[in-house]
Motif scaffolding. Structure first.
Motif, PDB file in Angstrom:
ATOM      1  N   THR A   1       0.795  -1.230   0.000  1.00 43.45           N
ATOM      2  CA  THR A   1       0.000   0.000   0.000  1.00 43.45           C
ATOM      3  C   THR A   1       0.826   1.279   0.000  1.00 43.45           C
ATOM      4  O   THR A   1       0.366   2.312  -0.494  1.00 43.45           O
ATOM      5  N   ASN A   2       2.028   1.251   0.562  1.00 41.18           N
ATOM      6  CA  ASN A   2       2.782   2.490   0.744  1.00 41.18           C
ATOM      7  C   ASN A   2       3.335   3.000  -0.593  1.00 41.18           C
ATOM      8  O   ASN A   2       3.797   2.231  -1.440  1.00 41.18           O
ATOM      9  N   ILE A   3       3.279   4.319  -0.761  1.00 39.40           N
ATOM     10  CA  ILE A   3       3.844   4.986  -1.934  1.00 39.40           C
ATOM     11  C   ILE A   3       4.878   5.996  -1.444  1.00 39.40           C
ATOM     12  O   ILE A   3       4.636   6.737  -0.488  1.00 39.40           O
ATOM     13  N   VAL A   4       6.032   6.033  -2.087  1.00 37.46           N
ATOM     14  CA  VAL A   4       7.024   7.071  -1.797  1.00 37.46           C
ATOM     15  C   VAL A   4       6.844   8.205  -2.797  1.00 37.46           C
ATOM     16  O   VAL A   4       6.765   7.970  -4.010  1.00 37.46           O
ATOM     17  N   ALA A   5       6.728   9.423  -2.259  1.00 32.87           N
ATOM     18  CA  ALA A   5       6.681  10.629  -3.083  1.00 32.87           C
ATOM     19  C   ALA A   5       7.736  11.586  -2.553  1.00 32.87           C
ATOM     20  O   ALA A   5       8.328  11.355  -1.492  1.00 32.87           O
ATOM     21  N   PHE A   6       7.964  12.676  -3.286  1.00 27.23           N
ATOM     22  CA  PHE A   6       9.091  13.544  -2.947  1.00 27.23           C
ATOM     23  C   PHE A   6       8.660  14.967  -2.606  1.00 27.23           C
ATOM     24  O   PHE A   6       7.594  15.436  -3.014  1.00 27.23           O
ATOM     25  N   THR A   7       9.508  15.609  -1.822  1.00 25.72           N
ATOM     26  CA  THR A   7       9.284  16.998  -1.455  1.00 25.72           C
ATOM     27  C   THR A   7       9.065  17.848  -2.704  1.00 25.72           C
ATOM     28  O   THR A   7       9.738  17.673  -3.725  1.00 25.72           O
ATOM     29  N   ASN A   8       8.115  18.768  -2.618  1.00 23.40           N
ATOM     30  CA  ASN A   8       7.769  19.704  -3.695  1.00 23.40           C
ATOM     31  C   ASN A   8       7.185  19.034  -4.930  1.00 23.40           C
ATOM     32  O   ASN A   8       7.027  19.683  -5.970  1.00 23.40           O
ATOM     33  N   GLY A   9       6.835  17.762  -4.814  1.00 30.09           N
ATOM     34  CA  GLY A   9       6.165  17.110  -5.935  1.00 30.09           C
ATOM     35  C   GLY A   9       4.733  17.607  -6.077  1.00 30.09           C
ATOM     36  O   GLY A   9       4.080  17.965  -5.094  1.00 30.09           O
ATOM     37  N   PHE A  10       4.245  17.617  -7.301  1.00 24.19           N
ATOM     38  CA  PHE A  10       2.832  17.931  -7.563  1.00 24.19           C
ATOM     39  C   PHE A  10       2.286  16.876  -8.509  1.00 24.19           C
ATOM     40  O   PHE A  10       2.774  16.708  -9.625  1.00 24.19           O
ATOM     41  N   HIS A  11       1.218  16.190  -8.050  1.00 21.36           N
ATOM     42  CA  HIS A  11       0.669  15.092  -8.844  1.00 21.36           C
ATOM     43  C   HIS A  11      -0.841  15.172  -9.009  1.00 21.36           C
ATOM     44  O   HIS A  11      -1.449  14.223  -9.508  1.00 21.36           O
ATOM     45  N   GLY A  12      -1.447  16.287  -8.608  1.00 21.34           N
ATOM     46  CA  GLY A  12      -2.885  16.424  -8.761  1.00 21.34           C
ATOM     47  C   GLY A  12      -3.570  16.614  -7.425  1.00 21.34           C
ATOM     48  O   GLY A  12      -2.945  16.494  -6.359  1.00 21.34           O
ATOM     49  N   LEU A  13      -4.896  16.881  -7.481  1.00 21.71           N
ATOM     50  CA  LEU A  13      -5.601  17.296  -6.265  1.00 21.71           C
ATOM     51  C   LEU A  13      -6.789  16.433  -5.892  1.00 21.71           C
ATOM     52  O   LEU A  13      -7.506  16.766  -4.951  1.00 21.71           O
ATOM     53  N   SER A  14      -7.047  15.337  -6.597  1.00 17.58           N
ATOM     54  CA  SER A  14      -7.991  14.358  -6.076  1.00 17.58           C
ATOM     55  C   SER A  14      -7.309  13.633  -4.906  1.00 17.58           C
ATOM     56  O   SER A  14      -6.089  13.728  -4.735  1.00 17.58           O
TER      57      SER A  14
END
Length: 423
Positions: free
Chosen positions: A132-145
């Protein structure tokens, strides 16, 4: 009431409206890199629909193709049924994008927004790995849903969700800790340390060039190491190419420069070429574990977008002429920005970017970029800001912009900066 009046927007449109506050005019027409208001004033466009109009406004190649399709009563709405427009797009995508790059991806047509493509990518990573876990990064933008905003870094957007945003671990993007620190040392250490608290991720989602986060460019070695780490641990690598793709950084995909092959790629914005809504997810065949209809949507089959997207592939990606032109305009833009930096050493300005996706970074005074943007608008240029504090003046012109148009826009930026400093 004048066509140029904004009164009805103030009276009836939600307070959530954003860009109208920065660019408070009524736009009526557009062609190439020029926007025209209802009262006839022209503005050069260094915004390109936030990266949706890489081929410019109302490109006649696409307008003609769309008119011809409409006049023959081509299918407009088809859900995910087979249509001739979709068939032709898939074949063109194979011929002009996948085959020349040696890529083997299945195409998933999602709802027509980048956020929906990201939602699908996160879902499939979790299904394919059982984690289930996802790694994302600082200052990332992937949408707003909700799923996408959980991977987005900006506090304003996260707070607007109104609920807790879980199953995402945030790690520092390349360069976040300054020169001399490889932020992937932390990721690798945490993966090997059972006491780190990092649950083995299903996927890692990353932008090769962060757009909304401030034009932060991941280095080629950093991306290559990230690919190696994810492969070692059986983690799916998701490249978000929604703003940085479709030629924006020079190549069709921003990740191409690193010579890596992601497991999943999200695509939207300029993939339709004409500004029509369209998004898709590229999946390695072994990752495509969807059950039929498991991620659906009423508008996942925008046939008009397929028509203009196919026209773009056939006209701009059959040879290197288009990307050669992007490289020329990129060098022109970079040279001009470097001159601005050199002319104002007292401001501590820096530049960063690739292709025609550049930022003039104003860390010394985080209000400066916004003031320059506002002044430039008064002088006939539409240009936005990005970054956590809106401290980056963001250059995102159409990839089809002429050398003269680019020079004229850059002259307005210089004049606007001088005017702001004088005030």
């Amino acid at each position: 009431m004048s066509d140029a009046s904004l009164e009805v927007f103030d009276r009836r449109e939600s307070e959530v409206r954003g860009y109208i506050r920065s660019f408070p005019v009524v736009f009526d027409r557009a062609r190439g890199s020029v926007l025209t208001t209802a009262d006839g004033r022209d503005y050069l466009d260094f915004f390109a629909g936030a990266g949706t109009l890489n081929y410019g406004h109302n490109n006649p190649l696409f307008t003609r193709a769309l008119i011809d399709y409409l006049e023959r009563d081509g299918i407009i709405h088809g859900l995910d049924m087979a249509t001739s427009a979709k068939k032709a797009f898939i074949e063109a995508f194979e011929q002009y994008v996948l085959a020349p790059r040696g890529l083997d991806y299945k195409l998933q047509f999602t709802g027509p927004t980048g956020a929906n493509a990201v939602e699908a990518a996160l879902k499939i990573a979790r299904q394919a790995t059982g984690r289930t876990n996802i790694v994302a990064f600082t200052n990332g933008f992937h949408g707003l849903s909700l799923g996408a905003v959980a991977t987005t870094g900006n506090a304003k957007y996260r707070q607007a969700a109104g609920v807790s945003l879980g199953d995402v671990t945030r790690l520092p993007f390349d360069g976040y800790l300054g020169d001399g620190f490889d932020t992937l040392d932390l990721f690798e250490k945490m993966l090997h340390d059972t006491g780190s608290g990092l649950d083995l991720p299903a996927g890692v989602i990353v932008e090769a060039v962060q757009g909304e986060g401030g034009i932060n460019v991941a280095s080629i070695p950093w991306l290559q190491r990230l690919r190696a780490i994810t492969e070692e641990h059986g983690i799916l690598l998701i490249l978000d190419e929604i703003q940085s793709g479709i030629g924006r950084t020079g190549a069709f995909f921003a990740f191409e420069a690193a010579g890596i092959v992601p497991d999943v790629v999200t695509v939207s914005k300029s993939i339709s070429a004409s500004g029509l809504p369209m998004a898709l997810v590229l999946l390695k065949p072994e990752v495509d574990v969807w059950k039929p209809g498991a991620h659906t949507g009423t508008f996942r089959g925008n046939n008009l977008a397929f028509v203009s997207a196919r026209a773009a592939l056939e006209n701009y990606w059959a040879d290197s002429a288009f990307t050669d032109g992007v490289d020329e305009r990129s060098a022109q833009l970079r040279a001009a920005l470097d001159e601005i930096v050199a002319a104002h050493p007292e401001l501590g300005l820096t530049t960063r970017g690739r292709g025609l996706m550049y930022g003039l970074v104003c860390d010394g005074d985080t209000s400066l970029a916004g003031r320059v943007s506002a002044e430039a608008f008064q002088r006939g240029l539409v240009i936005e800001t990005s970054g956590a504090f809106d401290e980056v003046l963001k250059f995102l012109p159409a990839l089809t912009i002429t050398a003269d148009e680019l020079d004229r826009g850059l002259a307005i930026v210089r004049e606007s900066l001088d005017a702001v400093l004088a005030a």
